[in-house]
Design an enzyme around this catalytic site. Structure first.
Site, PDB file in Angstrom:
ATOM      1  N   ARG A 108       0.814  -1.209   0.000  1.00  0.00           N
ATOM      2  CA  ARG A 108       0.000   0.000   0.000  1.00  0.00           C
ATOM      3  C   ARG A 108       0.852   1.267   0.000  1.00  0.00           C
ATOM      4  O   ARG A 108       0.546   2.229  -0.703  1.00  0.00           O
ATOM      5  CB  ARG A 108      -0.940   0.008   1.210  1.00  0.00           C
ATOM      6  CG  ARG A 108      -2.001  -1.083   1.194  1.00  0.00           C
ATOM      7  CD  ARG A 108      -2.894  -0.998   2.416  1.00  0.00           C
ATOM      8  NE  ARG A 108      -3.706   0.197   2.388  1.00  0.00           N
ATOM      9  CZ  ARG A 108      -4.967   0.259   1.955  1.00  0.00           C
ATOM     10  NH1 ARG A 108      -5.555  -0.823   1.490  1.00  0.00           N
ATOM     11  NH2 ARG A 108      -5.636   1.390   1.974  1.00  0.00           N
ATOM     12  N   PRO A 114      -4.228  -2.573  -3.510  1.00  0.00           N
ATOM     13  CA  PRO A 114      -5.367  -2.420  -2.596  1.00  0.00           C
ATOM     14  C   PRO A 114      -5.468  -3.578  -1.607  1.00  0.00           C
ATOM     15  O   PRO A 114      -6.419  -4.370  -1.625  1.00  0.00           O
ATOM     16  CB  PRO A 114      -6.561  -2.378  -3.549  1.00  0.00           C
ATOM     17  CG  PRO A 114      -6.150  -3.252  -4.694  1.00  0.00           C
ATOM     18  CD  PRO A 114      -4.664  -3.033  -4.854  1.00  0.00           C
ATOM     19  N   LYS A 115      -4.494  -3.678  -0.717  1.00  0.00           N
ATOM     20  CA  LYS A 115      -4.379  -4.834   0.159  1.00  0.00           C
ATOM     21  C   LYS A 115      -5.076  -4.600   1.491  1.00  0.00           C
ATOM     22  O   LYS A 115      -5.008  -3.521   2.062  1.00  0.00           O
ATOM     23  CB  LYS A 115      -2.901  -5.158   0.408  1.00  0.00           C
ATOM     24  CG  LYS A 115      -2.139  -5.568  -0.844  1.00  0.00           C
ATOM     25  CD  LYS A 115      -0.733  -6.035  -0.508  1.00  0.00           C
ATOM     26  CE  LYS A 115       0.005  -6.504  -1.755  1.00  0.00           C
ATOM     27  NZ  LYS A 115       1.302  -7.125  -1.434  1.00  0.00           N
ATOM     28  N   LYS A 116      -5.730  -5.662   1.963  1.00  0.00           N
ATOM     29  CA  LYS A 116      -6.279  -5.685   3.303  1.00  0.00           C
ATOM     30  C   LYS A 116      -6.113  -7.091   3.863  1.00  0.00           C
ATOM     31  O   LYS A 116      -5.758  -8.031   3.137  1.00  0.00           O
ATOM     32  CB  LYS A 116      -7.741  -5.228   3.315  1.00  0.00           C
ATOM     33  CG  LYS A 116      -8.689  -6.065   2.481  1.00  0.00           C
ATOM     34  CD  LYS A 116     -10.051  -5.403   2.335  1.00  0.00           C
ATOM     35  CE  LYS A 116     -10.802  -5.218   3.622  1.00  0.00           C
ATOM     36  NZ  LYS A 116     -12.188  -4.735   3.414  1.00  0.00           N
TER      37      LYS A 116
END
Length: 247
Positions: A108, A114-116
């Protein structure tokens, strides 16, 4: 610590950075990719301008990364959308779910992935390659593919892995208004394909409020691939600044 040293530091905490300086080399990175056709209107709601969607195609991917310089061992999964930008074909990274904080933070902060947090897995179950994604304690995706049924052309596999990736970089200012709002482009380079296969595949997506993969429903599985490769991530570059004022 001197001000110049603060500026030169990559990230915080200053005395124990969340991730090391790249470049990041991936050894034996393993992919399960399933490309499917979905609802065009659902895609139109999530793909940002100026990207264009030539066909309503989505790729669900699970990537097992057992050996990454500086980041160690982790797995990630997500959805990418087939797009075009100024005549160039590529993919828009919609969402990525990762089981490693250093990989989330570096992806990020350095780039715009778009990492979670999520819990993906990739493994062989008897004669089947299986990719799963859990969000919290709930299953949100299950992908299956016949294990190494047919050889895939290494050139085709390389082309699949090295497609340009477009991402959205968003950082708010302290008053809540956008401080950075950019469309960026990155591309994987220095690839050695060690193995590539195709086979029959299926994909199930399950509704979840915070991991809404099923908002892009599976209407038809178009293709599937299983790829093993060594590679290096490329640097991201800005291709569109949403905050730039017209000249």
């Amino acid at each position: 610590m001197r001000a110049d040293d603060v500026v030169r530091s990559l990230t915080t905490p200053l005395n124990a950075p969340a991730f090391p300086t790249g470049p990041y080399r991936f050894t034996n990175r393993e992919y399960l990719n399933i490309t499917y056709r979905t609802d065009p209107q659902a895609l139109a709601a999530v793909v940002p301008e100026p990207l264009r969607v030539p066909e309503p195609l989505v790729r669900f991917e699970v990537m097992r990364m057992p050996d990454v310089t500086g980041l160690g061992d982790y797995t990630e999964s997500g959805q990418v959308v087939a797009v075009e930008h100024e005549g160039e074909c590529g993919e828009y990274s919609l969402a990525m779910y990762v089981d490693s904080f250093p990989a989330i933070a570096s992806g990020r902060e350095i780039s715009a992935f778009p990492k979670k947090l999520g819990a993906p897995r990739l493994y062989v179950d008897s004669d089947t390659l299986v990719g799963t994604l859990d969000y919290g304690s709930l299953r949100v995706a299950t992908a299956t593919m016949g294990y190494k049924h047919r050889l895939l052309d290494p050139t085709e596999a390389r082309d699949e892995v090295t497609l340009p990736t477009f991402m959205l970089k968003k950082l708010p200012g302290y008053d809540g208004t956008p401080r950075i709002c950019e469309l960026v482009r990155a591309q994987i380079s220095d690839v050695t394909v060690k193995g590539a296969w195709s086979g029959p595949a299926r994909l199930q997506l399950f509704a979840h409020a915070l991991a809404p993969l099923s908002d892009l429903p599976v209407l038809e599985v178009v293709s599937a691939s299983h790829i093993l490769a060594d590679l290096t991530l490329g640097r991201a570059e800005v291709v569109h600044d949403y905050l730039a004022r017209p000249a």
